[in-house]
Design a protein around this motif. Structure first.
Motif, PDB file in Angstrom:
ATOM      1  N   UNK A 162       0.833  -1.196   0.000  1.00 48.55           N
ATOM      2  CA  UNK A 162       0.000   0.000   0.000  1.00 48.55           C
ATOM      3  C   UNK A 162       0.874   1.255   0.000  1.00 48.55           C
ATOM      4  N   UNK A 163       1.976   1.199   0.764  1.00 47.87           N
ATOM      5  CA  UNK A 163       2.896   2.335   0.813  1.00 47.87           C
ATOM      6  C   UNK A 163       3.538   2.573  -0.556  1.00 47.87           C
ATOM      7  N   UNK A 164       3.946   1.497  -1.211  1.00 45.61           N
ATOM      8  CA  UNK A 164       4.572   1.621  -2.528  1.00 45.61           C
ATOM      9  C   UNK A 164       3.596   2.176  -3.559  1.00 45.61           C
ATOM     10  N   UNK A 167       3.354   5.855  -3.061  1.00 49.13           N
ATOM     11  CA  UNK A 167       4.536   6.528  -3.603  1.00 49.13           C
ATOM     12  C   UNK A 167       4.472   6.626  -5.123  1.00 49.13           C
ATOM     13  N   UNK A 168       3.947   5.573  -5.756  1.00 46.17           N
ATOM     14  CA  UNK A 168       3.774   5.624  -7.216  1.00 46.17           C
ATOM     15  C   UNK A 168       2.798   6.747  -7.590  1.00 46.17           C
ATOM     16  N   UNK A 173       9.110   6.471  -9.509  1.00 41.89           N
ATOM     17  CA  UNK A 173       9.153   5.406 -10.512  1.00 41.89           C
ATOM     18  C   UNK A 173       9.709   4.126  -9.904  1.00 41.89           C
ATOM     19  N   UNK A 174       9.525   3.011 -10.639  1.00 42.03           N
ATOM     20  CA  UNK A 174       9.925   1.701 -10.125  1.00 42.03           C
ATOM     21  C   UNK A 174      11.415   1.630  -9.806  1.00 42.03           C
ATOM     22  N   UNK A 196       6.937   7.368   5.021  1.00 41.24           N
ATOM     23  CA  UNK A 196       7.873   8.348   5.577  1.00 41.24           C
ATOM     24  C   UNK A 196       9.308   7.852   5.495  1.00 41.24           C
ATOM     25  N   UNK A 197       9.507   6.563   5.811  1.00 39.93           N
ATOM     26  CA  UNK A 197      10.861   6.028   5.757  1.00 39.93           C
ATOM     27  C   UNK A 197      11.370   5.989   4.319  1.00 39.93           C
TER      28      UNK A 197
END
Length: 205
Positions: A162-164, A167-168, A173-174, A196-197
């Motif tokens: 979910x975090x990734x 961020x997308x 980008x990947x 955040x990290x």
């Protein structure tokens, strides 16, 4: 009152999802929009709560009727509005919120965004003993999974994914995400903490 929306999930933003129903795109604010990531471009059913104010009409959406009912219970607490109730449900599994209230666990409640000691005490005073109808099984979706999380064995990966996705959505980008993912996988955190990290790690790349 719109009880639910059946339609195709066409977009996921940081605060809401967009559901297309017969050519109309409904903007539905959710505790954690990215929990619907698996259903993007698929037909879904979201239980809704319509909030009406002088200057605003907004739909809030939930995976289960029980989660919506808990949201409504939280709205009855003095000092908690829709935004605060949504933040509480986004930050904790619904059954854990119920347990914290029934066990007067202020330490857990104050961890939710916008909830201080005074508000935590008010939540307990207003809702303790009034949540008997919220059995843990009521918060499961059609796959038998707890709303807002996978079963414990899969929870860490779900929060990370979910975090990734968030961020997308922010434009990363990947290639950037692959560089920080190994570090993120070293710890078990909630979605917001992962984000955040990751942002801190990417500043060092």
């Amino acid at each position: 009152m719109i009880d639910y929306i059946n339609g195709v999930l066409v977009d996921i933003e940081t605060q809401y999802v967009v559901v297309d129903h017969q050519g109309l795109g409904y903007q539905v604010y959710c505790p954690n929009p990215y929990r619907f990531q698996r259903q993007l471009e698929e037909k879904i059913k979201i239980f809704t709560y319509q909030h009406v104010r002088e200057d605003l009409i907004r739909l809030f959406g939930f995976e289960t009727k029980a989660e919506r009912a808990l949201f409504e219970k939280l709205l009855n607490v003095s000092g908690i509005g829709p935004k605060g109730a949504l933040a509480i449900l986004a930050s904790g599994q619904p059954e854990h919120v119920v347990r914290a209230i029934e066990e007067e666990d202020e330490a857990l409640l104050v961890k939710f965004p916008g909830v201080g000691k005074k508000t935590a005490r008010q939540i307990i005073l207003d809702l303790k003993g009034k949540l008997d109808e919220f059995a843990p099984s009521l918060f499961t979706d059609s796959d038998g999974l707890i709303s807002g999380s996978k079963q414990a064995v899969n929870q860490v990966n779900e929060e990370l994914e979910e975090a990734l996705e968030a961020l997308r959505a922010l434009g990363y980008v990947e290639k950037e995400l692959k560089k920080v993912r190994p570090k993120l996988e070293e710890e078990a955190m909630e979605t917001d903490a992962y984000i955040k990290k990751a942002l801190k790690l990417m500043l060092k790349i």
